[in-house]
Design a protein around this motif. Structure first.
Motif, short mmCIF file in Angstrom:
data_model
loop_
_atom_site.label_atom_id
_atom_site.label_comp_id
_atom_site.label_asym_id
_atom_site.label_seq_id
_atom_site.Cartn_x
_atom_site.Cartn_y
_atom_site.Cartn_z
N TRP A 1 -3.71 1.75 10.58
CA TRP A 1 -3.35 2.11 9.20
C TRP A 1 -4.56 2.50 8.37
O TRP A 1 -4.48 3.37 7.49
CB TRP A 1 -2.60 0.96 8.51
N ASP B 1 0.86 -1.19 0.00
CA ASP B 1 0.00 0.00 0.00
C ASP B 1 0.89 1.24 0.00
O ASP B 1 0.65 2.20 -0.74
CB ASP B 1 -0.89 -0.02 1.25
N GLN B 2 1.93 1.20 0.83
CA GLN B 2 2.84 2.34 0.95
C GLN B 2 3.67 2.52 -0.32
O GLN B 2 3.82 3.64 -0.82
CB GLN B 2 3.75 2.13 2.17
N PHE C 1 -2.12 10.24 4.16
CA PHE C 1 -1.15 9.20 3.82
C PHE C 1 0.22 9.81 3.52
O PHE C 1 1.23 9.42 4.09
CB PHE C 1 -1.65 8.41 2.60
N ARG D 1 -4.72 2.66 -0.64
CA ARG D 1 -3.79 3.19 -1.67
C ARG D 1 -3.78 2.29 -2.90
O ARG D 1 -3.71 2.76 -4.02
CB ARG D 1 -2.38 3.34 -1.10
N ALA E 1 -4.53 5.58 5.64
CA ALA E 1 -4.43 5.31 4.21
C ALA E 1 -5.66 5.75 3.42
O ALA E 1 -5.61 5.85 2.20
CB ALA E 1 -4.17 3.82 3.98
#
Lengths: 260, 277
Positions: B249, B60-61, B259, B86, B253
């Motif tokens: 998180w 996701d990051q 984010f 994300r 997100a």
């Protein structure tokens, strides 16, 4: 909590746990299936063998895992195998009696969608997590149980995507697609239990949970739901089952809250 | 064969990860190489094909920070919590970049890694029966068993440019031990052209016993000691999974600005291996 002394979710979990027989080998999905399988192990089926796709073989977790590979599963397992070994030897090799699956959507033939809803595949309205182990659990386990809260958004006339095969288009279509196993033999919701019609393979209501009406079930189903000729009432949860289930959830909440 | 170089995380990534690479970061819930993923983000790698059976927060990051061109996966979610916002934003709305996807089942990816490790061109297994995945992924095909005539699924072997994993221990010669839920990490390293292994600690003696899962030093490119390098996932025998981080998180997100601000203060402005706690 209803005035019956238990919730609809508890009724669903208890009914699902009763479907597992002592000594069976069960491939467990995360969430509601995991609660039901562990309730079975801690009540009527102490020798049920629980297997999670992360490779934990014969695991006996004290608290329910948040993920499919929590440390609790590995620490309480008889042994831990690699993920390729899990899928090749244990699942594809035919060692699993029951695959216990959740879903986002299901249709009248027990086909499951966990991929996309609405729009197109490439530009969906809602992107779901995807397949995980389910497509091969659905066709390699001897039979599968599906566990899902009932609503028109979840029980749909037509799936936008078939992620995991149930009874296909009904009749013999599952076998014609190449599946050699029984497929969904039971669906347990928070309102009722269903089983496939022996010929058409359409899921029909076989037991109704106490206090639930046929109208409620019809309203919560996106297809024209049928009822078996002799529908019975699902036996109410026993006090022991509720006590054990609540203790599992309480231990789980304490364990997860304890990790800051 | 050259043995693994024991080095810093910065150098391990700088030496082995290039723009445009296909990159497997494996770890099935357990031993997820978070610190290495963060260093790849910090070094600004882009145009990557990211491969992972269970893309979770680390992908996701990486996707949200614009590292990825393509994602190969079989289950993308925040386990027990919900969506990867994300990843969904990239798929559904092309933010920050369009993301091509190649989607499989777990059984297929596990088989493909094993085929990669075994030097085969493809994996053959009993799978993808009666579902729609072959309609949206032209790398899912079938072969007929030459002995029984059974139709079996086939997909290309997984052969990433780089495999990145995190394990408990390496010894000073660069041999690496894995314990607990071992996932597909051994297969991923053996299937890849290059590999980076971060470890909790470097020790004199692995102490693993005769059947321990060990990757010999000469199968690995670079090793870096990164304590807590799998946080918020866990390292069996070292620290538990931080389930509360996975839950926390979700709201971070959901929103692009939140984010980016979180990534800036917790990843971009920190040094390799410093952690995100």
């Amino acid at each position: 909590m209803s005035d019956r002394g238990y919730t609809a979710d508890e009724m669903m979990t208890v009914a699902a746990s009763r479907a597992l027989q002592n000594g069976q080998v069960c491939f467990v999905g995360i969430g509601q299936p995991s609660a039901a399988a562990n309730l079975a192990r801690q009540t009527h089926a102490p020798d049920v063998v629980l297997i999670y796709e992360s490779g934990t073989l014969e695991t006996r977790p004290d608290v329910l895992p948040l993920s499919i590979g929590d440390g609790e599963l590995a620490e309480t397992a008889l042994t831990n195998v690699s993920v390729p070994e899990m899928f090749r030897y244990w699942l594809q090799g035919g060692r699993i009696d029951v695959g216990f699956l959740g879903a986002a959507q299901v249709d009248r033939f027990g086909n499951i969608n966990t991929t996309v809803i609405g729009g197109t595949y490439l530009k969906p309205k809602t992107r779901l997590p995807g397949a995980g182990g389910a497509p091969e659990i659905a066709t390699s386990a001897r039979e599968t149980f599906i566990l899902l809260r009932q609503s028109p958004r979840a029980f749909v006339e037509k799936l936008d995507f078939i992620t995991s095969l149930g009874h296909g288009n009904g009749g013999n279509s599952r076998a014609e697609a190449g599946a050699r196993t029984l497929g969904p033999t039971r669906l347990i919701s928070d309102l009722c239990q269903m089983a496939p019609d022996p010929e058409t393979r359409e899921l029909i209501v076989t037991t109704i949970h106490p206090g639930v009406t046929r109208d409620q079930i019809t309203a919560a189903t996106g297809w024209d739901i049928r009822f078996a000729d002799s529908v019975t009432e699902t036996p109410v949860p026993e006090p022991t089952e509720l006590a054990v289930l609540r203790e599992i959830h309480a231990r789980t909440a304490r364990a997860h809250a304890g990790q800051a | 064969m050259p043995r693994a170089v024991i080095t810093s995380l910065e150098e391990a990534v700088a030496e082995n990860v290039r723009d445009g690479d296909s990159l497997s970061l494996e770890g099935f819930t357990h031993l997820i190489p978070y610190a290495a993923g963060h260093e790849i983000i910090r070094q600004g790698r882009k145009d990557l094909t990211l491969i992972r059976m269970t893309p979770d927060i680390i992908f996701d990051q990486m996707i949200g920070m614009g590292c990825a061109r393509k994602l190969v996966f079989s289950w993308g979610g925040n386990p027990g919590v919900g969506s990867l916002h994300r990843m969904r934003d990239a798929i559904e709305r092309d933010w920050p970049l369009p993301l091509e996807i190649e989607e499989h089942s777990h059984g297929a990816m596990a088989n493909a890694y094993e085929a990669g490790a075994a030097g085969l061109p493809c994996a053959v297994f009993r799978g993808y029966i009666g579902n729609d995945l072959p309609k949206v992924n032209d790398r899912i095909r079938s072969v007929e068993c030459p002995f029984t005539g059974e139709k079996l699924a086939a997909i290309p072997a997984m052969r990433p440019d780089v495999a990145v994993i995190h394990t408990q221990k390496a010894d000073r010669r660069g041999n690496v031990l894995l314990e607990g839920i071992i996932g597909v990490q051994k297969e991923a390293v053996l299937a890849a052209s290059r590999s980076i292994v971060t470890v909790e600690e470097i020790v004199d003696d692995l102490g693993g016993g005769p059947n321990a899962v060990i990757l010999p030093s000469w199968t690995i490119s670079a090793i870096a000691a990164v304590p807590d390098g799998a946080f918020p996932s866990y390292a069996h025998g070292y620290y538990p999974r931080d389930n509360s981080f996975y839950k926390a998180w979700d709201p971070i997100a959901r929103d692009r600005e939140t984010f980016r601000a979180w990534m800036d203060s917790h990843v971009m402005q920190r040094k390799a291996g410093e952690g995100v706690q």
